[in-house]
Design a protein around this motif. Structure first.
Motif, mmCIF file in Angstrom:
data_model
loop_
_atom_site.group_PDB
_atom_site.id
_atom_site.type_symbol
_atom_site.label_atom_id
_atom_site.label_comp_id
_atom_site.label_asym_id
_atom_site.label_seq_id
_atom_site.Cartn_x
_atom_site.Cartn_y
_atom_site.Cartn_z
ATOM 1 N N ALA A 111 0.865 -1.183 0.000
ATOM 2 C CA ALA A 111 0.000 0.000 0.000
ATOM 3 C C ALA A 111 0.901 1.231 0.000
ATOM 4 N N PRO A 112 0.634 2.195 -0.885
ATOM 5 C CA PRO A 112 -0.483 2.274 -1.816
ATOM 6 C C PRO A 112 -0.336 1.287 -2.996
ATOM 7 N N ARG A 113 -1.485 0.987 -3.594
ATOM 8 C CA ARG A 113 -1.539 0.157 -4.808
ATOM 9 C C ARG A 113 -2.798 0.577 -5.560
ATOM 10 N N GLY A 114 -2.906 0.104 -6.817
ATOM 11 C CA GLY A 114 -4.148 0.324 -7.556
ATOM 12 C C GLY A 114 -4.370 1.768 -7.984
ATOM 13 N N THR B 168 5.850 6.629 -7.993
ATOM 14 C CA THR B 168 6.893 6.632 -6.963
ATOM 15 C C THR B 168 6.447 5.854 -5.723
ATOM 16 N N ASN B 169 5.222 6.119 -5.253
ATOM 17 C CA ASN B 169 4.711 5.472 -4.044
ATOM 18 C C ASN B 169 4.548 3.962 -4.221
ATOM 19 N N ARG B 170 4.039 3.549 -5.397
ATOM 20 C CA ARG B 170 3.825 2.116 -5.616
ATOM 21 C C ARG B 170 5.159 1.366 -5.705
ATOM 22 N N GLN B 171 6.156 2.014 -6.302
ATOM 23 C CA GLN B 171 7.487 1.384 -6.372
ATOM 24 C C GLN B 171 8.119 1.279 -4.974
ATOM 25 N N ALA B 172 7.951 2.315 -4.171
ATOM 26 C CA ALA B 172 8.505 2.299 -2.809
ATOM 27 C C ALA B 172 7.848 1.195 -1.969
ATOM 28 N N ALA B 173 6.548 0.995 -2.151
ATOM 29 C CA ALA B 173 5.827 -0.037 -1.396
ATOM 30 C C ALA B 173 6.313 -1.433 -1.781
ATOM 31 N N VAL C 230 3.987 -14.278 -0.162
ATOM 32 C CA VAL C 230 3.812 -13.724 -1.512
ATOM 33 C C VAL C 230 3.371 -12.271 -1.378
ATOM 34 N N GLY C 231 3.974 -11.416 -2.183
ATOM 35 C CA GLY C 231 3.593 -10.003 -2.205
ATOM 36 C C GLY C 231 2.571 -9.755 -3.294
ATOM 37 N N VAL C 232 1.630 -8.872 -3.031
ATOM 38 C CA VAL C 232 0.612 -8.508 -4.027
ATOM 39 C C VAL C 232 0.542 -6.989 -4.107
ATOM 40 N N THR C 233 0.600 -6.481 -5.331
ATOM 41 C CA THR C 233 0.368 -5.059 -5.558
ATOM 42 C C THR C 233 -0.432 -4.919 -6.845
ATOM 43 N N ALA C 234 -0.806 -3.690 -7.178
ATOM 44 C CA ALA C 234 -1.579 -3.450 -8.400
ATOM 45 C C ALA C 234 -1.132 -2.146 -9.020
ATOM 46 N N PRO D 24 -8.252 -1.903 -10.766
ATOM 47 C CA PRO D 24 -9.200 -1.674 -9.671
ATOM 48 C C PRO D 24 -9.012 -2.664 -8.518
ATOM 49 N N GLU D 25 -9.425 -2.247 -7.327
ATOM 50 C CA GLU D 25 -9.253 -3.061 -6.108
ATOM 51 C C GLU D 25 -10.036 -4.374 -6.182
ATOM 52 N N VAL D 26 -11.109 -4.402 -6.963
ATOM 53 C CA VAL D 26 -11.888 -5.641 -7.102
ATOM 54 C C VAL D 26 -11.016 -6.783 -7.627
ATOM 55 N N LEU D 27 -10.025 -6.460 -8.461
ATOM 56 C CA LEU D 27 -9.129 -7.489 -9.000
ATOM 57 C C LEU D 27 -8.129 -7.962 -7.943
ATOM 58 N N VAL D 28 -7.771 -7.065 -7.031
ATOM 59 C CA VAL D 28 -6.890 -7.452 -5.913
ATOM 60 C C VAL D 28 -7.643 -8.453 -5.025
#
Length: 318
Positions: free
Chosen positions: A14-17, A206-211, A268-272, A277-281
């Protein structure tokens, strides 16, 4: 007797999506359909995600690649990636209703390019050839005014008009680390090169890469939910690998997960990507729950509360 499911920890980055620009672009299409009824035409996929595009298509959006595929009497929306200057000019010439869903952070780069051009500087753009955002940004200036570089090696081949009259801009969805290396190479070769006051890579990228970097050392595998034509999603896979994640896979949906490849994983790590959309997460988490005894841990590295207004033409009567 049913076998006990193996334990597995899912680390949710997080953040993601969705980012603010994607959120705004989707809202623009939905509000245009409310205001003018179907069909509303959209030049290029509004954002790079099949699930999102299909959902809007079901509501009456028609996706085309060029303006000549749009009838004069129907509204057209320009995608979040931005368009060359010639496109809105042609829409005006044809008296078409047109709404620009370009992400404001992409527009910021367009404005920088125009400002540097007005000061007589030639632009170097760091980006991926053929990506709609790059085509849109390069199309803000006359032919030959923007030199595209994709790698550090490309920097050595740049032949500007005047090495002392240069500025650089970047695509908003690049790898932060790779881009820093290219900028360093540009500054070493062209010490006078001007850059943006604030970097062009957007906050969401930037934020998604940092997460992803924050969870990389905890996990055996990384799943990035996103489309194969989504630049920011593909960068997340690369960032995961560069941060030491042995296995990183881009999946559009849960049915694309290669379960054999992650067999034996304990974490396992999950990001988007920013257009997923969050529905796919949630769909991916459910797929893991079917196979594993799942513990979900959220690793949050930043909070996002940015919101972009939709264009005035849509706010007026909806």
């Amino acid at each position: 007797m049913e076998h006990a499911k193996p334990p597995l920890t899912l680390y949710l980055a997080a953040p993601r999506g969705f980012c603010a620009g994607v959120d705004r672009a989707i809202k623009i299409v939905e509000m245009a359909l409310q205001k003018w009824g179907a069909p509303v035409y959209v030049r290029h996929e509004i954002v790079h995600n099949k699930f999102v595009v299909d959902a809007l298509r079901d509501q009456g959006a028609v996706f085309v690649e060029e303006l000549d595929q749009v009838p004069d009497d129907r509204p057209v929306i320009f995608s979040a990636h931005g368009v060359p200057k010639a496109v809105p000019a042609e829409a005006r010439r044809r008296n078409m209703i047109h709404v620009d869903a370009t992400c404001p952070l992409v527009t910021k780069v367009h404005n920088e390019a125009a400002r540097h051009h007005a000061e007589g500087l030639q632009m170097v753009m760091i980006g991926h050839a053929g990506h709609p955002e790059v085509l849109g940004t390069m199309g803000q200036l006359p032919e030959g005014e923007v030199i595209l570089v994709e790698t550090v090696a490309d920097v050595a081949r740049v032949t500007p008009r005047d090495p002392d009259r240069l500025a650089f801009i970047t695509q908003t969805t690049l790898s932060v680390d790779d881009t820093a290396e290219i900028v360093e190479a540009l500054q070493a070769r062209f010490p006078a090169i001007a850059g943006p006051a604030r970097e062009d890579i957007c906050y969401a990228t930037t934020n998604r890469q940092a997460a992803v970097k924050a969870i990389a050392h905890k996990i055996d595998a990384l799943l990035v939910i996103g489309a194969p034509n989504s630049s920011n999603s593909k960068r997340l896979v690369e960032v995961g690998r560069a941060a030491g994640c042995a296995y990183a896979q881009l999946v559009m949906r849960a049915d694309q997960i290669d379960w054999r490849a992650i067999n034996g994983s304990r974490a396992v790590g999950v990001t988007a990507g920013a257009s997923a959309p969050e529905v796919l997460v949630n769909e991916v988490i459910d797929a893991f729950r079917d196979r594993y005894d799942v513990t979900v841990e959220i690793v949050e590295t930043a909070q996002e509360n940015i919101e972009f207004k939709v264009p005035k033409v849509l706010r007026e009567t909806v």
